[in-house]
Structure formats: C-alpha cells, structure tokens
Motif scaffolding. Structure first.
Motif, short mmCIF file in Angstrom:
data_model
loop_
_atom_site.label_atom_id
_atom_site.label_comp_id
_atom_site.label_asym_id
_atom_site.label_seq_id
_atom_site.Cartn_x
_atom_site.Cartn_y
_atom_site.Cartn_z
N VAL A 36 -4.31 -2.01 1.62
CA VAL A 36 -4.35 -3.27 2.36
C VAL A 36 -4.48 -4.38 1.33
CG1 VAL A 36 -5.51 -4.64 4.13
CG2 VAL A 36 -5.51 -2.13 4.30
N SER A 37 -3.45 -5.21 1.24
CA SER A 37 -3.46 -6.33 0.30
C SER A 37 -3.71 -7.62 1.07
CB SER A 37 -2.12 -6.40 -0.45
OG SER A 37 -2.07 -7.54 -1.29
N LEU A 38 -4.91 -8.15 0.94
CA LEU A 38 -5.31 -9.35 1.67
C LEU A 38 -5.24 -10.56 0.75
CD1 LEU A 38 -8.47 -7.82 3.39
CD2 LEU A 38 -6.29 -8.32 4.50
N SER A 39 -4.43 -11.53 1.13
CA SER A 39 -4.32 -12.77 0.36
C SER A 39 -4.05 -12.49 -1.11
CB SER A 39 -5.58 -13.61 0.53
OG SER A 39 -5.78 -13.95 1.88
N GLY A 40 -3.11 -11.61 -1.37
CA GLY A 40 -2.78 -11.24 -2.74
C GLY A 40 -1.60 -12.03 -3.28
N ASN B 125 -8.90 16.90 -0.49
CA ASN B 125 -7.92 16.71 0.58
C ASN B 125 -8.07 15.39 1.34
OD1 ASN B 125 -6.68 19.24 0.12
ND2 ASN B 125 -8.28 20.27 1.31
N SER B 126 -9.08 14.62 0.95
CA SER B 126 -9.31 13.35 1.63
C SER B 126 -8.26 12.31 1.24
CB SER B 126 -10.70 12.80 1.29
OG SER B 126 -11.70 13.57 1.90
N LYS B 127 -7.87 11.50 2.21
CA LYS B 127 -6.95 10.40 1.95
C LYS B 127 -7.73 9.23 1.35
CE LYS B 127 -3.41 12.48 3.90
NZ LYS B 127 -2.23 12.92 3.11
N VAL B 128 -7.07 8.50 0.49
CA VAL B 128 -7.69 7.35 -0.18
C VAL B 128 -6.95 6.08 0.22
CG1 VAL B 128 -8.19 6.23 -2.38
CG2 VAL B 128 -8.49 8.71 -2.13
N VAL B 129 -7.73 5.09 0.68
CA VAL B 129 -7.20 3.79 1.06
C VAL B 129 -7.86 2.74 0.18
CG1 VAL B 129 -6.93 2.10 2.91
CG2 VAL B 129 -6.90 4.56 3.45
N VAL B 130 -7.07 1.95 -0.50
CA VAL B 130 -7.63 0.85 -1.29
C VAL B 130 -7.43 -0.45 -0.54
CG1 VAL B 130 -7.35 1.99 -3.52
CG2 VAL B 130 -5.50 0.57 -2.64
N VAL B 131 -8.43 -1.31 -0.61
CA VAL B 131 -8.40 -2.60 0.07
C VAL B 131 -8.78 -3.67 -0.94
CG1 VAL B 131 -9.36 -3.99 1.94
CG2 VAL B 131 -9.08 -1.52 2.25
N GLY B 132 -8.01 -4.73 -0.98
CA GLY B 132 -8.33 -5.81 -1.90
C GLY B 132 -8.14 -7.15 -1.23
N GLY B 133 -9.13 -8.01 -1.41
CA GLY B 133 -9.04 -9.35 -0.86
C GLY B 133 -10.22 -10.15 -1.36
N SER B 134 -9.97 -11.32 -1.93
CA SER B 134 -11.08 -12.12 -2.45
C SER B 134 -10.79 -13.59 -2.25
CB SER B 134 -11.31 -11.84 -3.94
OG SER B 134 -10.14 -12.10 -4.69
N MET B 135 -11.86 -14.37 -2.21
CA MET B 135 -11.71 -15.81 -2.07
C MET B 135 -11.09 -16.44 -3.32
SD MET B 135 -12.55 -16.70 0.89
CE MET B 135 -13.44 -16.11 2.33
N GLY C 120 -6.43 -8.65 -4.09
CA GLY C 120 -5.33 -8.29 -3.20
C GLY C 120 -4.14 -7.77 -3.97
N ASN C 121 -3.88 -8.33 -5.14
CA ASN C 121 -2.80 -7.84 -6.00
C ASN C 121 -3.07 -6.40 -6.43
OD1 ASN C 121 -2.60 -10.63 -5.91
ND2 ASN C 121 -2.00 -10.84 -8.04
N LEU C 122 -4.29 -6.16 -6.89
CA LEU C 122 -4.62 -4.83 -7.43
C LEU C 122 -4.46 -3.75 -6.37
CD1 LEU C 122 -7.76 -5.64 -9.64
CD2 LEU C 122 -5.39 -5.30 -10.37
N ALA C 123 -4.75 -4.07 -5.11
CA ALA C 123 -4.60 -3.08 -4.05
C ALA C 123 -3.14 -2.64 -3.93
CB ALA C 123 -5.10 -3.65 -2.72
N ALA C 124 -2.23 -3.61 -3.91
CA ALA C 124 -0.80 -3.28 -3.83
C ALA C 124 -0.34 -2.55 -5.08
CB ALA C 124 0.02 -4.55 -3.62
#
Length: 473
Positions: free
Chosen positions: A194-198, A161-171, A176-180
């Motif tokens: 969370v898509s960071l700099s994707g 029942n836990s929610k899952v959040v994926v976060v991606g961001g790299s230099m 970031g793409n994979l998270a979205a």
C-alpha cells in the motif's frame, strides 16, 4: 530469487555506482539479531543490520523497530509499516484501536511491525557530523534494511508461509515510495503493498506544489481568503524592499535583531518557514473545513499565527528572554549536524517546492535556487544543482518514475496533497490500481483515527478489500 524484471532495469543503469546493491545484497542474518526490552503491546525492539548492504563490510548498526503481536495467529499475515523521516514513536501512536493498520491486523489475525528509517532515529549507521557519513543514506540501503527485517520476522515467528504486506505513508518523506519499491525489487519477500501519498516521480524543481496549496485555500477557505493571502505576501515583498519596511517587518514577525533581512537568502528563509505553516494545514486536513479554520482563526490573526510559527520553527529560535526567530540562511544550513532529509532531497529526490511559476497567492518568494544553495552550504560545493538533477535522473531510471513495473500495489493519494502531482493517480493495471481520496490530506488514511469523513472511510474499506484479496483472505 530477486525480481528478474527489476534486475534487468538495474542492469540498464549499471553506470550508477550504487545499483549493485540489489544484486549483491545478502540476507544472511546470523549474528545480526539483538533486541531490547518490550514495552506493552507495542514492543520496542532492535535488530543489528549492515551499515552497507551493497559491499563486504563488517560494520553494523542497531535499527529500532516496533512490534505488536496482539492479534497474531500462526500463518497470519505480517504487516510492515515503513518508517519515513521520523523516529519510531510514530508507529506506536497508530498501532492502536481505530487506526487503519491496527484494525486490519485485528481483522486478519496479523502481526504488526514498524520500521525506523536509517539515520532518522536515535541509532544511526554513522553520525551526522560529516557529509561523508551520509553516503549510506539512500533508498536502496533502506530497502535492504526492510528486507532483512522481514526475513528475521518470518524466522522469529516461524511464519515462512505467512504473506507479507508493506505499507508506507508519511506526512513528509518517502515511506510511500519505499512501499511500492519493495514490491518492485523484493517481490519474493513482499506479497502486496500500500503506497500512501508516495511521490514516486523524482523532480528537481517542484513548481506545482504551491499552486495546489493555493487551490486548496481558494476552494475550501473562507470567502476572500485566497485574495487576502495574496495581498499579505505582496505586502511582505514591498516591506522587505526598504530599510524602514524591513525594520517594521522584523518587529511584526519576531525576527531576531541580528538577522540582516536585506539579504535575499535570509528573506527566503523567512518565506520558507512561513510557507511551511500553510503546508502543515494542507497535509493535516481531513476535510475542507480545516482551511476555513485556518483562514478564520490563524492566518489573519498575526499574533496567533506567529506563535504557531515559533512552535514549528523551534530549531531556529534564539532564546534571548522573549524568543525570536533566527531567519539567517547560514545559521540554518551551515551546521555541524547534517539534515538527513535535506541530504536525500539533494541526492535522490529533489522535489523542492518553489514559487517561481504557477497560479498561486504566494508571489515569487521562494526560488528553487534557494534549495540548491542550501545543498551546497550544508553538504559541500559539489552538492549543487547538477548533483540534484543527476540524482533525480538516476532515481527515475532505477524505479520507473510514474510507471513502476509492479503488481499488487495500491496507490492512494489525497486531494489536498500537492505531492499527488508526483504520485501514481491513475491505474497502472488491474493489479496496480490507484485513486485519489477526495476531501483529504496527506496519508490521512493511515494517521486519522475513527474518521467521520466518508471518503476516508470508503478508502479504508477499498484498500482492505484489495489487500485481503491479494493475500488470499
């Protein structure tokens, strides 16, 4: 059940040989799990996964991942930090107090996991000595790895029942793409992202890249810095046009005597290496002062700048007693060990930063043909311009480019980051917002500890609020 919209998109591009992956991907984990010894609160573990998620294939490989259950409580959220083109150790550095994900897990009684992207760690599905072995290196297979880890983690924690959040961001790379894209094709596994700099838009010739790098130095560097850079690159080009100039150039820039710098491709290796230093300043910057420091203390003090280049380009240094930089095109690309990130650029993403167009101070020093030739030399003649362009087209068709059909994804980019030109910077919908952090570099929200930059602080608050709302906290 998989995302129906995602499947319809995939059916529209079924002519692509690899898209069956999402449809036939199985998640039967029986017999696949193994794990290594834990180390402290950040435990280093392993999970056996299929080499090929898209076909009946009995081969497996041992993916390393990082686990931190310091704050975990039953039914708490599960955070998956997606790895880019680097080893797992990066996760252990940011799963600490003061970093975004660690603090979010603490605030929400969450569990932290960090994945290592296939082919970028010690363990790889197949070795890197043959181009044929890299056919399992693509975003679809990477998404399958993440999905299988999520299923295992939920079973292991008894957390259905836990929610899952994926976060991606790299230099660098496509975390970031994979998270979205996890939300796009595995919405039944992932509740928010969370898509960071994707850079979700694939583009063969990324002509805008160095224009933004130049803008950063023009806007934030010391007075006259931009013009000095332009003069410096013009001087480089002039010296490389005569034998006498080449001799002096090689001495000034610590280039190995054996390198024939009259060859254009060797000159382009130098410019690629030299420009990478400017890129690092741009990616790492947590405020505009970074560019002032670069102008004052590094760029125009040749000795220190060349020393930095020696450090950053250590893979190409010949140790001959004093060390020199081997800017030989064939030495760099005609290698027995293949470069996995170059392979993904050549087959999926392109995004080659060239200097042929745009307003910038770097002259026409690095044409896109440099990269096309690098693909051919490294992987074979069939990996040239057409292969790059076909791969870019297929990637955009499959994932939607700048308009992925997603909800509960927040897209965050940094002002200094050239890749924001390939990212989502305007809201797609109320449930797929986007914003650019002023006065900040690439994915710094994830990697900057205890930031004093008010824009980064506000961005962290904004993203935390969105995530908590989307997972019902």
């Amino acid at each position: 059940m998989f995302n129906v919209i995602g499947l319809l998109k995939l059916c529209a591009v079924m002519f692509l040989s690899h898209v069956d992956c999402f449809i036939h991907h199985h998640l039967d984990l029986e017999g696949y799990i193994s794990q290594s010894q834990g180390i402290g609160k950040n435990e280093i573990k392993n999970i056996l996964l299929p080499v090929d998620h898209c076909a009946a294939d009995s081969r497996t490989w041992n993916m390393t991942y990082v686990q931190n259950l310091e704050f975990w409580k039953p039914n708490g959220p599960i955070y998956i930090n997606i790895g880019g083109p680097y080893p797992y150790i990066v996760h252990t550095k940011i799963f600490k107090k003061g970093f975004f994900l660690y603090d979010l897990a603490k605030e929400t009684n969450g569990a932290l996991f960090g994945t290592e992207h296939r082919y970028y760690g010690k363990n790889t599905p197949l070795d890197l000595t043959k181009t044929e072995n890299l056919k399992y290196l693509n975003s679809e297979q990477a998404l399958g790895d993440i999905a299988m880890l999520i299923k295992y983690v939920k079973t292991m924690l008894n957390a259905e029942n836990s929610k899952v959040v994926v976060v991606g961001g790299s230099m660098d790379g496509n975390a970031g793409n994979l998270a979205a894209w996890m939300r796009l094709f595995y919405s039944d596994f992932v509740d928010a992202a969370v898509s960071l700099s994707g850079p979700v838009l694939a583009k063969a010739d990324f002509k805008d890249f160095y224009e933004i790098v130049g803008e950063n130095f023009l806007k934030y560097g010391t007075p006259g810095c931009y013009d000095k850079i332009a003069k410096q690159f013009t001087t480089f080009q002039t010296r490389l046009s005569t034998p006498e100039g080449i001799k002096r150039f090689k001495e000034e820039h610590l280039i190995c005597p054996s390198v024939d710098m009259s060859k254009k491709e060797n000159q382009q290796v130098f410019f690629n290496n030299y420009l990478s230093a400017f890129n690092i300043f741009t990616f790492d910057a947590i405020d505009g002062d970074a560019f002032k420091v670069a102008c004052e203390n590094i760029i125009f003090k040749d000795i220190s700048f060349n020393s930095k280049l020696l450090q950053w380009q250590s893979d190409y240094i010949v140790q001959d007693g004093h060390g020199c930089i081997n800017d030989d095109f064939d030495v760099k690309f005609n290698t027995s060990i293949k470069d996995p990130w170059l392979y993904q650029m050549c087959t999926e993403f392109g995004s080659f930063p060239s200097t042929e167009e745009g307003k910038h101070p770097f002259t026409n020093s690095l044409p896109v043909e440099y990269y096309y030739k690098a693909c051919e030399v490294q992987f074979g003649p069939e990996f040239g311009k057409k292969r790059v362009e076909d791969g870019v087209k297929a990637t955009n068709q499959m994932y939607g480019g700048l308009h992925p059909n997603v909800t509960k994804v927040v897209f965050v980019n940094g002002e200094f980051d050239p890749y924001r030109k390939l990212g989502v910077t305007e809201n797609l919908s109320d449930d797929a917002p986007a914003f650019v952090i002023a006065n900040s570099g690439r994915a710094v929200m994830l990697y900057d500890k205890d930031s004093k930059n008010k824009e980064i602080i506000e961005a962290k608050k904004k993203v935390k609020t969105l995530i908590k709302k989307w997972i019902g906290l």
